[in-house]
Motif scaffolding. Structure first.
Motif, mmCIF file in Angstrom:
data_model
loop_
_atom_site.group_PDB
_atom_site.id
_atom_site.type_symbol
_atom_site.label_atom_id
_atom_site.label_comp_id
_atom_site.label_asym_id
_atom_site.label_seq_id
_atom_site.Cartn_x
_atom_site.Cartn_y
_atom_site.Cartn_z
ATOM 1 N N ALA A 1 0.271 2.217 23.887
ATOM 2 C CA ALA A 1 1.518 1.518 23.593
ATOM 3 C C ALA A 1 1.328 0.500 22.494
ATOM 4 O O ALA A 1 2.141 0.377 21.575
ATOM 5 N N ILE A 2 0.221 -0.237 22.565
ATOM 6 C CA ILE A 2 -0.049 -1.243 21.550
ATOM 7 C C ILE A 2 -0.276 -0.601 20.199
ATOM 8 O O ILE A 2 0.168 -1.076 19.168
ATOM 9 N N GLY A 3 -0.976 0.527 20.204
ATOM 10 C CA GLY A 3 -1.202 1.233 18.947
ATOM 11 C C GLY A 3 0.089 1.650 18.289
ATOM 12 O O GLY A 3 0.262 1.546 17.082
ATOM 13 N N LEU A 4 1.039 2.124 19.103
ATOM 14 C CA LEU A 4 2.348 2.492 18.564
ATOM 15 C C LEU A 4 3.052 1.288 18.009
ATOM 16 O O LEU A 4 3.712 1.342 16.975
ATOM 17 N N ALA A 5 2.955 0.164 18.698
ATOM 18 C CA ALA A 5 3.656 -1.052 18.276
ATOM 19 C C ALA A 5 3.191 -1.537 16.923
ATOM 20 O O ALA A 5 3.949 -2.119 16.171
ATOM 21 N N THR A 6 1.924 -1.310 16.612
ATOM 22 C CA THR A 6 1.394 -1.789 15.345
ATOM 23 C C THR A 6 1.336 -0.718 14.285
ATOM 24 O O THR A 6 0.925 -0.954 13.161
ATOM 25 N N PHE B 1 10.522 -0.936 7.609
ATOM 26 C CA PHE B 1 9.177 -0.660 7.174
ATOM 27 C C PHE B 1 8.637 0.562 7.902
ATOM 28 O O PHE B 1 9.000 0.838 9.028
ATOM 29 N N LYS B 2 7.735 1.241 7.238
ATOM 30 C CA LYS B 2 7.235 2.515 7.742
ATOM 31 C C LYS B 2 6.643 2.394 9.127
ATOM 32 O O LYS B 2 6.849 3.249 9.980
ATOM 33 N N ASN B 3 5.884 1.306 9.371
ATOM 34 C CA ASN B 3 5.187 1.206 10.657
ATOM 35 C C ASN B 3 6.139 1.023 11.829
ATOM 36 O O ASN B 3 5.780 1.243 12.963
ATOM 37 N N ARG B 4 7.377 0.623 11.563
ATOM 38 C CA ARG B 4 8.325 0.405 12.644
ATOM 39 C C ARG B 4 8.796 1.733 13.228
ATOM 40 O O ARG B 4 9.318 1.771 14.334
ATOM 41 N N GLN B 5 8.594 2.813 12.480
ATOM 42 C CA GLN B 5 9.038 4.101 12.984
ATOM 43 C C GLN B 5 8.253 4.518 14.216
ATOM 44 O O GLN B 5 8.707 5.354 14.999
ATOM 45 N N ALA B 6 7.090 3.932 14.389
ATOM 46 C CA ALA B 6 6.254 4.301 15.527
ATOM 47 C C ALA B 6 6.867 3.876 16.846
ATOM 48 O O ALA B 6 6.461 4.333 17.905
ATOM 49 N N ASN C 1 -0.966 -3.841 8.311
ATOM 50 C CA ASN C 1 0.420 -3.714 7.894
ATOM 51 C C ASN C 1 0.545 -4.318 6.496
ATOM 52 O O ASN C 1 0.463 -5.532 6.319
ATOM 53 N N ALA C 2 0.695 -3.476 5.476
ATOM 54 C CA ALA C 2 0.699 -3.938 4.084
ATOM 55 C C ALA C 2 1.788 -4.968 3.825
ATOM 56 O O ALA C 2 1.581 -5.935 3.082
ATOM 57 N N SER C 3 2.951 -4.783 4.442
ATOM 58 C CA SER C 3 4.064 -5.712 4.229
ATOM 59 C C SER C 3 3.735 -7.085 4.791
ATOM 60 O O SER C 3 3.961 -8.118 4.146
ATOM 61 N N PHE C 4 3.192 -7.116 6.022
ATOM 62 C CA PHE C 4 2.834 -8.379 6.652
ATOM 63 C C PHE C 4 1.761 -9.104 5.837
ATOM 64 O O PHE C 4 1.877 -10.300 5.545
ATOM 65 N N THR C 5 0.710 -8.393 5.442
ATOM 66 C CA THR C 5 -0.379 -9.006 4.685
ATOM 67 C C THR C 5 0.105 -9.497 3.323
ATOM 68 O O THR C 5 -0.241 -10.609 2.886
ATOM 69 N N SER C 6 0.914 -8.701 2.657
ATOM 70 C CA SER C 6 1.428 -9.077 1.334
ATOM 71 C C SER C 6 2.305 -10.318 1.418
ATOM 72 O O SER C 6 2.237 -11.206 0.552
ATOM 73 N N ALA D 1 1.918 -15.485 -11.079
ATOM 74 C CA ALA D 1 1.622 -14.165 -11.634
ATOM 75 C C ALA D 1 0.969 -13.282 -10.568
ATOM 76 O O ALA D 1 1.265 -12.086 -10.466
ATOM 77 N N LEU D 2 0.109 -13.883 -9.742
ATOM 78 C CA LEU D 2 -0.502 -13.143 -8.642
ATOM 79 C C LEU D 2 0.545 -12.734 -7.606
ATOM 80 O O LEU D 2 0.454 -11.655 -7.014
ATOM 81 N N VAL D 3 1.538 -13.597 -7.390
ATOM 82 C CA VAL D 3 2.618 -13.271 -6.447
ATOM 83 C C VAL D 3 3.336 -11.999 -6.909
ATOM 84 O O VAL D 3 3.638 -11.111 -6.101
ATOM 85 N N VAL D 4 3.618 -11.914 -8.202
ATOM 86 C CA VAL D 4 4.305 -10.725 -8.743
ATOM 87 C C VAL D 4 3.499 -9.468 -8.443
ATOM 88 O O VAL D 4 4.043 -8.447 -7.987
ATOM 89 N N ILE D 5 2.191 -9.527 -8.671
ATOM 90 C CA ILE D 5 1.327 -8.357 -8.445
ATOM 91 C C ILE D 5 1.284 -7.990 -6.971
ATOM 92 O O ILE D 5 1.425 -6.814 -6.596
ATOM 93 N N VAL D 6 1.123 -9.005 -6.104
ATOM 94 C CA VAL D 6 0.991 -8.754 -4.667
ATOM 95 C C VAL D 6 2.260 -8.138 -4.097
ATOM 96 O O VAL D 6 2.211 -7.145 -3.359
ATOM 97 N N VAL D 7 3.419 -8.710 -4.421
ATOM 98 C CA VAL D 7 4.662 -8.182 -3.839
ATOM 99 C C VAL D 7 5.037 -6.837 -4.439
ATOM 100 O O VAL D 7 5.650 -5.997 -3.768
ATOM 101 N N PHE D 8 4.655 -6.589 -5.704
ATOM 102 C CA PHE D 8 4.986 -5.302 -6.323
ATOM 103 C C PHE D 8 4.252 -4.165 -5.618
ATOM 104 O O PHE D 8 4.851 -3.137 -5.282
ATOM 105 N N PHE D 9 2.965 -4.352 -5.381
ATOM 106 C CA PHE D 9 2.185 -3.293 -4.745
ATOM 107 C C PHE D 9 2.262 -3.359 -3.219
ATOM 108 O O PHE D 9 2.325 -2.323 -2.554
ATOM 109 N N GLY D 10 2.259 -4.548 -2.656
ATOM 110 C CA GLY D 10 2.237 -4.688 -1.201
ATOM 111 C C GLY D 10 3.530 -4.313 -0.512
ATOM 112 O O GLY D 10 3.523 -3.878 0.641
ATOM 113 N N LEU D 11 4.659 -4.478 -1.204
ATOM 114 C CA LEU D 11 5.952 -4.168 -0.597
ATOM 115 C C LEU D 11 6.536 -2.852 -1.112
ATOM 116 O O LEU D 11 7.730 -2.611 -0.990
#
Length: 556
Positions: A9-14, A46-51, A349-354, A535-545
């Protein structure tokens, strides 16, 4: 329930496949129910929520449902809903208002209470230090004892210590009461996420609530600057804090009626849950590690030479060891199916980390821009506290407008688009200030820098709260709020320490004889650091989100 089923269950949640990490810091048992037993959960964000939704069913609590309202309809009256939003946004407003007052009035405060030059930044530093150490602890406790109780107690304590600051007569009292004020706000900030998600269903109301909560920060800071400047030059800086306390008391009283009582049903008594359902060791490890690091950063802010002291080097090593030990402890806790404060799987979770990285960089950059722009007005151009404060009015206006527009767009535009565009716009601000002349006309560069600077932080505030609150289960929403505020608080402290140290070093080694020109060279270096951060924020959100869709849509 068997450990195997619970871990599945936890694996699905994450959204993960392994069985070594757990998503929740609470030990409430999860069970798998048929997908027809509850409505489908939103999966467009987000993709992981489909689980959460599929052949294996929906994850829910074995006790009565813990999830926030999801029907899309407001379950309380509109008047009460507006009051909840105003109450929570009001505390966010007061939090940053106090910082604005302090920046505007700090020279006069230091003179009145005998604060030495070497400790002049400590009233600001100890506030961040206390809040940073206690945010996660109070967030975790609030999920057990109740978010409303924690928020109300913190709110009244905040009012008491605000009055105490206004009455302070010595430097020790100012530093002590600012420390206690930081502890009080750390009881309120994390619980706001839980109170919002448990009051408003996904959709317009929740989006507005998060956006207004975000609006409180720039609005409070700028109004604090203006009031601090006005009162400092007229009836005295103490009245700024008395006015804060009056507003605070009104908000605190309203919160008793308006805020929802959140109870997570469990067969355990709350005292037993405090002992068993909170990862106390993980909380202590992370809080001490960040607290020690914040202390070293605070000392560095006062003088960049302090970083080389033996004591500070030892403390940095201790902080590094504890930070390294934290993920190891998380892995061990999850492997034993025990509560984990911030499970390692969550960083997958790329979105959370980004979002966490972006908030850290963005808040650090904004703090540097605000701080050194204020110094530019007062120490370079020789303006009074009042004149300097008035120049921040565009900052307030744009912060307000940005949050209103974000509340409308958040469910209609992809989060990646919002984050990238706002970051590109805000990136212009430090360039304008880094290339400015000593006697530059206000309307040519400073005006535009202050007008555009809050755009990315305010967009990220709303987006971050929605993403982070979605990443954590409903029964640890206060902890989710603690994670967000911890990241932003830490970003503020690191940003100020790094830019202040670099500015001081550049000024000292520039070789320019004119004091103002030498000082300005240091400020320019600080602004360039803020530019690099964005400038780092731009890079992180572009790829991370990249895989992020829209957030804040109401459930069907």
């Amino acid at each position: 329930m068997s450990h195997q089923v619970r871990e599945k269950a936890i694996g699905l949640a994450t959204g993960g496949q392994g069985e070594d990490d757990a998503i929740s810091s609470s030990a409430i048992e999860l069970s798998l129910l048929p997908s027809t037993s509850v409505p489908p959960i939103e999966t467009t964000s987000f993709k992981n929520r489909q689980a959460f939704d599929g052949q294996d069913g929906i994850i829910t609590s074995s006790s009565p449902p813990l999830s926030p309202p999801t029907s899309g309809a407001l379950s309380i009256s509109k008047a009460k809903g507006v009051t909840v939003i105003a109450t929570l946004a009001g505390m966010s407003f007061l939090n940053s208002m106090g910082s604005g007052i302090l920046i505007a009035a700090l020279p006069r405060i230091a003179k009145d209470v005998g604060l030495p030059q070497g400790l002049i930044l400590w009233p600001a530093v100890v506030y961040a230090l206390a809040a940073g150490c206690l945010l996660l602890i109070f967030g975790a406790i609030a999920d057990v004892v109740g978010a409303k109780l924690m928020w109300v107690v913190g709110s009244f304590l905040f009012a008491i210590f605000t009055i105490a600051i206004g009455l302070a007569r010595t430097s020790i009292q100012i530093i002590l009461f600012r420390t206690l004020l930081g502890a009080a706000i750390s009881m309120c900030l994390p619980t706001a996420v839980s109170l919002i998600t448990n009051t408003f269903p996904k959709g317009t109301w929740r989006n507005i609530a998060f956006a207004m909560n975000g609006m409180g920060q720039p609005l409070g800071f700028a109004l604090g600057l203006v009031l601090g400047g006005i009162f400092t030059d007229t009836i005295g800086w103490r009245w700024s804090y008395y006015m804060m306390a009056i507003i605070n008391l009104c908000i605190s009283i309203a919160s008793i009626w308006s805020l929802p009582s959140i109870h997570h049903h469990s067969e355990k008594r709350w005292t037993r849950r405090l002992l068993e359902d909170i990862d106390w060791l993980g909380t202590v490890i992370l809080s001490v590690a960040l607290g020690v690091l914040l202390y070293v950063l605070a000392v560095t802010t006062s003088s960049y030479r302090n970083i080389g002291d033996t004591q500070n080097i030892v403390l940095l090593i201790v902080s590094g060891v504890l930070l390294g030990a934290f993920p190891c402890w998380m892995h061990y806790q999850c492997k034993k199916s025990r509560p984990a404060l911030i499970p390692n799987r969550l960083w997958g979770n790329a979105s959370f980390t980004s979002i966490c990285i972006s908030v850290f960089l963005c808040w650090g950059s904004l703090n540097g821009i605000q701080y050194f722009t204020t110094l530019y007005f007062q120490q370079i151009q020789g303006l009074s506290a009042l004149q300097s404060s008035i120049r921040f009015i565009p900052h307030v206006i744009m912060g307000t407008v940005t949050n209103i527009v974000t509340a409308y767009l958040i469910s209609r535009v992809r989060v990646q688009t919002l984050a990238v565009i706002s970051a590109l716009v805000t990136m212009i601000c430090p360039i304008l200030m880094a290339t400015i002349k000593v006697n530059e006309n206000y309307w040519f560069a400073p005006f535009w820098a202050l007008l555009l600077s809050p755009m990315n932080p305010d967009v990220l505030f709303t987006v971050s709260n929605l993403v982070i609150s979605d990443a954590f289960p409903a029964d640890v929403q206060s902890l989710a709020g603690g994670v967000f505020n911890e990241v932003s608080q830490f970003g503020n402290s690191v940003g100020l320490a790094v830019t202040a140290a670099i500015a001081a070093s550049v000024t000292e080694h520039t070789g320019i004889r004119d004091p103002k020109e030498a000082l300005m060279e240091g400020y320019r270096a600080a602004f360039w650091i803020s530019f690099a951060s964005h400038a780092l924020v731009v890079i992180v959100v572009f790829f991370g989100l990249k895989k992020g869709g829209t957030v804040g849509k109401k459930d069907q």
